[in-house]
Motif scaffolding. Structure first.
Motif, mmCIF file in Angstrom:
data_model
loop_
_atom_site.group_PDB
_atom_site.id
_atom_site.type_symbol
_atom_site.label_atom_id
_atom_site.label_comp_id
_atom_site.label_asym_id
_atom_site.label_seq_id
_atom_site.Cartn_x
_atom_site.Cartn_y
_atom_site.Cartn_z
ATOM 1 N N GLU A 143 -3.866 9.233 -12.296
ATOM 2 C CA GLU A 143 -2.446 9.142 -12.874
ATOM 3 C C GLU A 143 -2.256 7.714 -12.629
ATOM 4 N N ARG A 144 -2.610 6.957 -11.386
ATOM 5 C CA ARG A 144 -2.384 5.611 -11.272
ATOM 6 C C ARG A 144 -3.362 4.684 -11.783
ATOM 7 N N GLY A 145 -4.483 5.289 -12.440
ATOM 8 C CA GLY A 145 -5.724 4.458 -13.092
ATOM 9 C C GLY A 145 -6.407 3.839 -11.959
ATOM 10 N N GLU A 146 -6.502 4.301 -10.706
ATOM 11 C CA GLU A 146 -7.241 3.763 -9.709
ATOM 12 C C GLU A 146 -8.512 4.335 -9.475
ATOM 13 N N PRO A 147 -9.527 3.762 -9.263
ATOM 14 C CA PRO A 147 -10.913 4.396 -8.754
ATOM 15 C C PRO A 147 -10.634 4.629 -7.381
ATOM 16 N N VAL A 148 -11.330 5.635 -6.629
ATOM 17 C CA VAL A 148 -11.357 6.015 -5.406
ATOM 18 C C VAL A 148 -12.586 6.269 -4.800
ATOM 19 N N GLU A 149 -12.498 5.988 -3.353
ATOM 20 C CA GLU A 149 -13.498 5.822 -2.552
ATOM 21 C C GLU A 149 -13.130 7.072 -1.329
ATOM 22 N N TRP A 150 -13.960 7.911 -1.073
ATOM 23 C CA TRP A 150 -13.723 9.319 -0.199
ATOM 24 C C TRP A 150 -14.929 9.007 0.995
ATOM 25 N N LYS A 151 -14.539 8.879 2.003
ATOM 26 C CA LYS A 151 -15.760 8.779 3.111
ATOM 27 C C LYS A 151 -15.881 10.197 3.604
ATOM 28 N N VAL B 203 1.023 -1.121 -0.133
ATOM 29 C CA VAL B 203 -0.057 -0.120 -0.164
ATOM 30 C C VAL B 203 1.054 1.276 -0.012
ATOM 31 N N VAL B 204 0.608 2.083 -1.053
ATOM 32 C CA VAL B 204 1.296 3.381 -1.072
ATOM 33 C C VAL B 204 0.412 4.488 -0.312
ATOM 34 N N VAL B 205 0.930 5.118 0.515
ATOM 35 C CA VAL B 205 0.138 6.361 1.496
ATOM 36 C C VAL B 205 1.059 7.455 1.241
ATOM 37 N N GLU B 206 0.216 8.446 1.040
ATOM 38 C CA GLU B 206 0.633 9.700 0.445
ATOM 39 C C GLU B 206 -0.190 10.816 1.231
ATOM 40 N N ALA B 207 0.574 11.814 1.776
ATOM 41 C CA ALA B 207 -0.007 12.909 2.533
ATOM 42 C C ALA B 207 -0.300 14.259 1.359
ATOM 43 N N ASP B 208 -1.361 14.691 1.290
ATOM 44 C CA ASP B 208 -1.528 16.039 0.493
ATOM 45 C C ASP B 208 -2.341 17.085 1.437
ATOM 46 N N GLY B 209 -1.799 17.796 2.041
ATOM 47 C CA GLY B 209 -2.445 18.843 2.986
ATOM 48 C C GLY B 209 -3.243 17.973 4.152
ATOM 49 N N PRO B 210 -4.680 18.169 4.116
ATOM 50 C CA PRO B 210 -5.490 17.466 5.164
ATOM 51 C C PRO B 210 -5.766 16.197 4.768
ATOM 52 N N VAL B 211 -5.490 15.757 3.678
ATOM 53 C CA VAL B 211 -5.746 14.558 2.845
ATOM 54 C C VAL B 211 -4.794 13.717 3.177
ATOM 55 N N VAL B 212 -5.088 12.252 3.203
ATOM 56 C CA VAL B 212 -4.213 11.104 3.347
ATOM 57 C C VAL B 212 -4.862 10.300 2.039
ATOM 58 N N ARG B 213 -4.122 9.761 1.024
ATOM 59 C CA ARG B 213 -4.265 9.052 0.015
ATOM 60 C C ARG B 213 -3.629 7.721 0.329
ATOM 61 N N ARG B 214 -4.488 6.710 0.104
ATOM 62 C CA ARG B 214 -3.970 5.198 0.264
ATOM 63 C C ARG B 214 -4.093 4.582 -1.282
ATOM 64 N N HIS B 215 -3.076 4.193 -1.675
ATOM 65 C CA HIS B 215 -3.193 3.378 -3.099
ATOM 66 C C HIS B 215 -3.052 1.768 -2.844
ATOM 67 N N TYR B 216 -3.936 1.040 -3.242
ATOM 68 C CA TYR B 216 -3.801 -0.421 -3.234
ATOM 69 C C TYR B 216 -3.454 -1.139 -4.258
ATOM 70 N N GLY B 217 -3.411 -0.458 -5.616
ATOM 71 C CA GLY B 217 -2.945 -1.049 -6.837
ATOM 72 C C GLY B 217 -4.191 -1.114 -7.731
ATOM 73 N N THR B 218 -5.234 -1.450 -6.770
ATOM 74 C CA THR B 218 -6.485 -1.615 -7.760
ATOM 75 C C THR B 218 -7.607 -0.653 -7.454
ATOM 76 N N HIS B 219 -7.447 0.152 -6.345
ATOM 77 C CA HIS B 219 -8.206 1.202 -5.989
ATOM 78 C C HIS B 219 -7.632 1.760 -4.689
ATOM 79 N N GLY B 220 -8.257 3.093 -4.689
ATOM 80 C CA GLY B 220 -7.551 3.793 -3.567
ATOM 81 C C GLY B 220 -8.657 4.561 -2.655
ATOM 82 N N THR B 221 -8.253 4.998 -1.514
ATOM 83 C CA THR B 221 -8.967 5.597 -0.670
ATOM 84 C C THR B 221 -8.508 7.045 -0.306
#
Length: 153
Positions: free
Chosen positions: A68-76, A25-43
């Protein structure tokens, strides 16, 4: 501890970069948001947004990063989040998913959580009795083509 303090504790945990995460899992912080990339999707998860946050720009940045990673994303999104976030997600093409509830409970006798918001702190106990509706927002699939900005020379 009253419900307001419990909600503050819970909100202090949201959007924190975890001390550890699953392998791959690739974890990136962007200001107040944390992105998690699982390879097939992200949150995308965020800390409470400050007043005056440009939510449309924030949503667009996350959408571009996942595209850019070609991943659909879920944002709670939670009912007590910024009132601008839901409309910004809808305008960006996200669709609301089902509503979920959050259960907050008092710590068990003898448990002492560390300071709220400290890096890597994870809640192992539910934080009382109260629920707030919320649910994920899903991005359109396939993702829109990323917008490229010219590279400064």
């Amino acid at each position: 501890m009253d419900m307001g303090e419990r909600w503050a504790m819970y909100d202090g945990l949201r959007g924190q970069v975890p001390r550890w995460h699953p392998v791959g899992v690739v974890v990136e912080a962007d200001g107040p948001v944390v992105r998690r990339h699982y390879g097939t999707h992200g949150t995308a998860e965020h800390t409470p947004l400050a007043a005056g946050t440009d939510t449309a720009a924030l949503v667009r940045r996350q959408q571009e990063a996942f595209a850019e990673r070609g991943e659909p994303v879920e944002w709670k999104v939670y009912a007590h989040d910024s009132p601008d976030l839901g409309p910004a997600l809808t305008a960006a093409g996200f669709t609301p998913g089902w509503e979920r509830s959050v259960l907050l409970a008092a710590p068990l006798p003898g448990e002492r959580p560390t300071a709220t918001g400290s890096p890597g702190w994870e809640c192992t106990t539910c934080i009382g009795c109260g629920t707030r509706p919320g649910g994920p927002w899903r991005s359109p699939w396939p993702p829109p083509a990323p917008t490229r900005r010219p590279t400064p020379r």
